[in-house]
Motif scaffolding. Structure first.
Motif, PDB file in Angstrom:
ATOM      1  N   ILE A 136       0.836  -1.204   0.000  1.00  0.00           N
ATOM      2  CA  ILE A 136       0.000   0.000   0.000  1.00  0.00           C
ATOM      3  C   ILE A 136       0.870   1.253   0.000  1.00  0.00           C
ATOM      4  O   ILE A 136       0.590   2.226  -0.706  1.00  0.00           O
ATOM      5  CB  ILE A 136      -0.948  -0.015   1.215  1.00  0.00           C
ATOM      6  CG1 ILE A 136      -1.950  -1.170   1.094  1.00  0.00           C
ATOM      7  CG2 ILE A 136      -1.696   1.315   1.336  1.00  0.00           C
ATOM      8  CD1 ILE A 136      -2.831  -1.369   2.308  1.00  0.00           C
ATOM      9  N   LYS A 137       1.960   1.225   0.778  1.00  0.00           N
ATOM     10  CA  LYS A 137       2.850   2.383   0.860  1.00  0.00           C
ATOM     11  C   LYS A 137       3.435   2.718  -0.504  1.00  0.00           C
ATOM     12  O   LYS A 137       3.653   3.898  -0.831  1.00  0.00           O
ATOM     13  CB  LYS A 137       3.967   2.110   1.871  1.00  0.00           C
ATOM     14  CG  LYS A 137       4.880   3.307   2.113  1.00  0.00           C
ATOM     15  CD  LYS A 137       5.909   2.986   3.191  1.00  0.00           C
ATOM     16  CE  LYS A 137       6.801   4.201   3.462  1.00  0.00           C
ATOM     17  NZ  LYS A 137       7.813   3.902   4.523  1.00  0.00           N
ATOM     18  N   SER A 184       2.046   2.271  -3.368  1.00  0.00           N
ATOM     19  CA  SER A 184       1.001   2.404  -4.381  1.00  0.00           C
ATOM     20  C   SER A 184       0.492   3.828  -4.515  1.00  0.00           C
ATOM     21  O   SER A 184       0.840   4.716  -3.733  1.00  0.00           O
ATOM     22  CB  SER A 184      -0.178   1.487  -4.022  1.00  0.00           C
ATOM     23  OG  SER A 184      -0.936   2.047  -2.948  1.00  0.00           O
ATOM     24  N   ASP A 185      -0.374   4.010  -5.506  1.00  0.00           N
ATOM     25  CA  ASP A 185      -1.077   5.278  -5.691  1.00  0.00           C
ATOM     26  C   ASP A 185      -2.452   5.254  -5.049  1.00  0.00           C
ATOM     27  O   ASP A 185      -3.166   6.269  -5.070  1.00  0.00           O
ATOM     28  CB  ASP A 185      -1.238   5.576  -7.186  1.00  0.00           C
ATOM     29  CG  ASP A 185       0.093   5.881  -7.837  1.00  0.00           C
ATOM     30  OD1 ASP A 185       0.766   6.822  -7.405  1.00  0.00           O
ATOM     31  OD2 ASP A 185       0.461   5.161  -8.790  1.00  0.00           O
ATOM     32  N   GLY A 186      -2.866   4.096  -4.526  1.00  0.00           N
ATOM     33  CA  GLY A 186      -4.165   4.028  -3.877  1.00  0.00           C
ATOM     34  C   GLY A 186      -4.617   2.608  -3.638  1.00  0.00           C
ATOM     35  O   GLY A 186      -4.086   1.648  -4.222  1.00  0.00           O
ATOM     36  N   ALA A 230      -4.102   2.246   4.731  1.00  0.00           N
ATOM     37  CA  ALA A 230      -3.951   3.149   3.594  1.00  0.00           C
ATOM     38  C   ALA A 230      -4.179   4.596   4.013  1.00  0.00           C
ATOM     39  O   ALA A 230      -3.439   5.501   3.603  1.00  0.00           O
ATOM     40  CB  ALA A 230      -4.924   2.757   2.491  1.00  0.00           C
ATOM     41  N   LYS A 287      -1.729   7.982   4.115  1.00  0.00           N
ATOM     42  CA  LYS A 287      -2.206   9.105   3.286  1.00  0.00           C
ATOM     43  C   LYS A 287      -2.391   8.701   1.822  1.00  0.00           C
ATOM     44  O   LYS A 287      -2.090   9.471   0.894  1.00  0.00           O
ATOM     45  CB  LYS A 287      -1.283  10.306   3.419  1.00  0.00           C
ATOM     46  CG  LYS A 287      -1.132  10.805   4.861  1.00  0.00           C
ATOM     47  CD  LYS A 287      -0.408  12.123   4.939  1.00  0.00           C
ATOM     48  CE  LYS A 287      -0.203  12.552   6.389  1.00  0.00           C
ATOM     49  NZ  LYS A 287      -1.458  12.571   7.185  1.00  0.00           N
ATOM     50  N   LYS A 288      -2.886   7.478   1.639  1.00  0.00           N
ATOM     51  CA  LYS A 288      -3.212   6.988   0.300  1.00  0.00           C
ATOM     52  C   LYS A 288      -4.721   7.058   0.099  1.00  0.00           C
ATOM     53  O   LYS A 288      -5.482   6.785   1.033  1.00  0.00           O
ATOM     54  CB  LYS A 288      -2.747   5.537   0.123  1.00  0.00           C
ATOM     55  CG  LYS A 288      -1.259   5.334   0.326  1.00  0.00           C
ATOM     56  CD  LYS A 288      -0.442   6.037  -0.750  1.00  0.00           C
ATOM     57  CE  LYS A 288       1.053   5.774  -0.550  1.00  0.00           C
ATOM     58  NZ  LYS A 288       1.865   6.406  -1.605  1.00  0.00           N
ATOM     59  N   ILE A 308      -6.946   9.185  -9.286  1.00  0.00           N
ATOM     60  CA  ILE A 308      -5.504   9.000  -9.084  1.00  0.00           C
ATOM     61  C   ILE A 308      -4.711   9.916 -10.022  1.00  0.00           C
ATOM     62  O   ILE A 308      -3.696  10.501  -9.631  1.00  0.00           O
ATOM     63  CB  ILE A 308      -5.115   7.526  -9.305  1.00  0.00           C
ATOM     64  CG1 ILE A 308      -5.729   6.644  -8.212  1.00  0.00           C
ATOM     65  CG2 ILE A 308      -3.598   7.359  -9.313  1.00  0.00           C
ATOM     66  CD1 ILE A 308      -5.500   5.162  -8.414  1.00  0.00           C
ATOM     67  N   PRO A 341       4.694   6.436  -6.823  1.00  0.00           N
ATOM     68  CA  PRO A 341       4.901   5.330  -5.901  1.00  0.00           C
ATOM     69  C   PRO A 341       6.368   5.092  -5.575  1.00  0.00           C
ATOM     70  O   PRO A 341       7.239   5.272  -6.418  1.00  0.00           O
ATOM     71  CB  PRO A 341       4.317   4.126  -6.656  1.00  0.00           C
ATOM     72  CG  PRO A 341       4.423   4.504  -8.100  1.00  0.00           C
ATOM     73  CD  PRO A 341       4.235   5.991  -8.141  1.00  0.00           C
TER      74      PRO A 341
END
Length: 377
Positions: A67-68, A70-72, A100, A104-105, A356, A363
């Motif tokens: 998750i960290k 990623s973009d979402g 998430a 802050k995703k 997004i 990322p």
């Protein structure tokens, strides 16, 4: 662009696997180069089946790292936020969303069916998490009303189930073709249920009557060996010949069996959705409000509830024969209801990608082991 998908994936439930297949298909249609990481109970199988990167859903370290980077996070679809079938579902799926949010995703709730949520604590958890999501979409009006009732203030959009966006016209079942049925085919989807004595005996007796009237009966196990066992149980109650399709058939093959049958009698939600996508009229047997909701959306009858005795074998036979009495119009009716849903089912993916793309965050490199760990028991 990189996204993480969280859902009931890797458990051999055809309905949830169809949801995953449909979401991946929609995302790639709008953004062909998208990187997709799926949290799965069987990471290696999921990665191979869908051509994605898969993460062991039980490893907190790997989930957080994915998750960290990623973009979402996409949560859904399916019935994830409910406490009817177990106490751990809401803490798990809400917990993944909370990770998430802490990172802050953006979190996208994707065409979920909500509830039942019986516990006050679980209602508070869901309210807290969903009030902080970026996009909140549900698949039926009852889900929206439930969230509003427990205090969710985020905008809630009604969207079709992701599977409604699949095109099943080219799907075929070699197993069904090998049977070489000459009569009309009624496909059947049943699932295990604790208080099933009355219901299953009435189903078996009703199906016997239909066989004696010249119909072929084919059971389609939607949840692997679980539904295969239940299908065999009902088939063994019958006095006439019926068929049970292979439990390990692909999503496409099971969709094809239901599409190529003339009518479906079903309990599983995604068996009903498979029927709708193939414009196959159906009669539902409810065990959950989501069954009633979907049947209402596409204008198909519900025989009754699996735990009530206000229906019997005669009602089952009558409901099926009512469809055959005016079959062309019944097909046209379900097609009329389903077509708009098919056209709009992929718009949820477009909304996620647009959201997004409006962000400039890039990322970070993944920092977890690619080898999946064993499931924590």
């Amino acid at each position: 662009m990189r996204v993480v998908l969280s859902g009931y994936y890797g458990f051999d439930n055809v309905g949830d696997e169809a949801i995953l297949y449909a979401i991946i298909h929609s995302l790639r249609e709008y953004y062909p180069g998208i990187e997709i990481y799926v949290l799965s109970n069987k990471p290696e199988k999921t990665a191979e089946t869908y051509r994605v990167k898969a993460i062991n859903r039980w490893s907190l370290k790997e989930v957080r790292a994915a998750i960290k980077s990623s973009d979402g996070l996409i949560s859904g679809g399916g019935s994830l936020l409910q406490d009817e079938t177990g106490r751990k579902s809401i803490p798990y799926y809400a917990g993944v969303m909370k990770i998430a949010q802490q990172l802050k995703k953006p979190v996208f709730v994707y065409a979920q069916g909500m509830g039942p949520i019986n516990s006050k604590v679980n209602q508070m958890i869901v309210k807290h998490v969903l009030n902080a999501v970026t996009l909140l979409t549900v698949r039926d009006q009852q889900s929206k009303q439930l969230l509003e009732k427990i205090g969710v203030r985020s905008q809630i959009d009604l969207v079709p189930d992701p599977v409604m966006g699949l095109d099943a016209s080219d799907f075929h079942s070699s197993w069904l073709q090998q049977q070489n049925f000459q009569n009309k085919v009624i496909s059947v989807s049943v699932r295990d249920w604790a208080n099933d004595v009355y219901a299953f005996h009435e189903i078996a007796a009703g199906l016997d009557q239909l066989v004696n009237k010249g119909y072929e009966i084919v059971f389609v196990p939607m949840h692997g060996k679980h539904d295969f066992k239940t299908s065999q149980q009902v088939e063994e109650m019958m006095k006439t010949k019926a068929y049970v399709a292979p439990h390990d058939s692909t999503i496409q093959e099971k969709m094809a069996i239901i599409k190529e049958s003339d009518v479906l009698f079903g309990m599983r939600l995604h068996a009903l959705i498979f029927a709708a996508v193939g414009y196959t009229p159906f009669v539902a047997l409810s065990y959950d409000p989501k069954i009633d909701s979907f049947a209402e959306i596409v204008g198909q009858p519900v025989l009754g509830h699996v735990e009530t005795k206000d229906w019997d074998q005669a009602d089952l036979v009558k409901a099926i024969e009512n469809i055959f009495t005016d079959y062309p119009n019944e097909m046209e009716k379900i097609k009329k209801e389903v077509t708009p849903l098919q056209k709009s089912a992929n718009e949820t993916a477009r909304a996620v990608i647009n959201s997004i793309e409006s962000s400039s965050a890039s990322p970070a490199p993944l920092a977890y082991s690619a080898k999946p760990k064993e499931k924590i028991r």
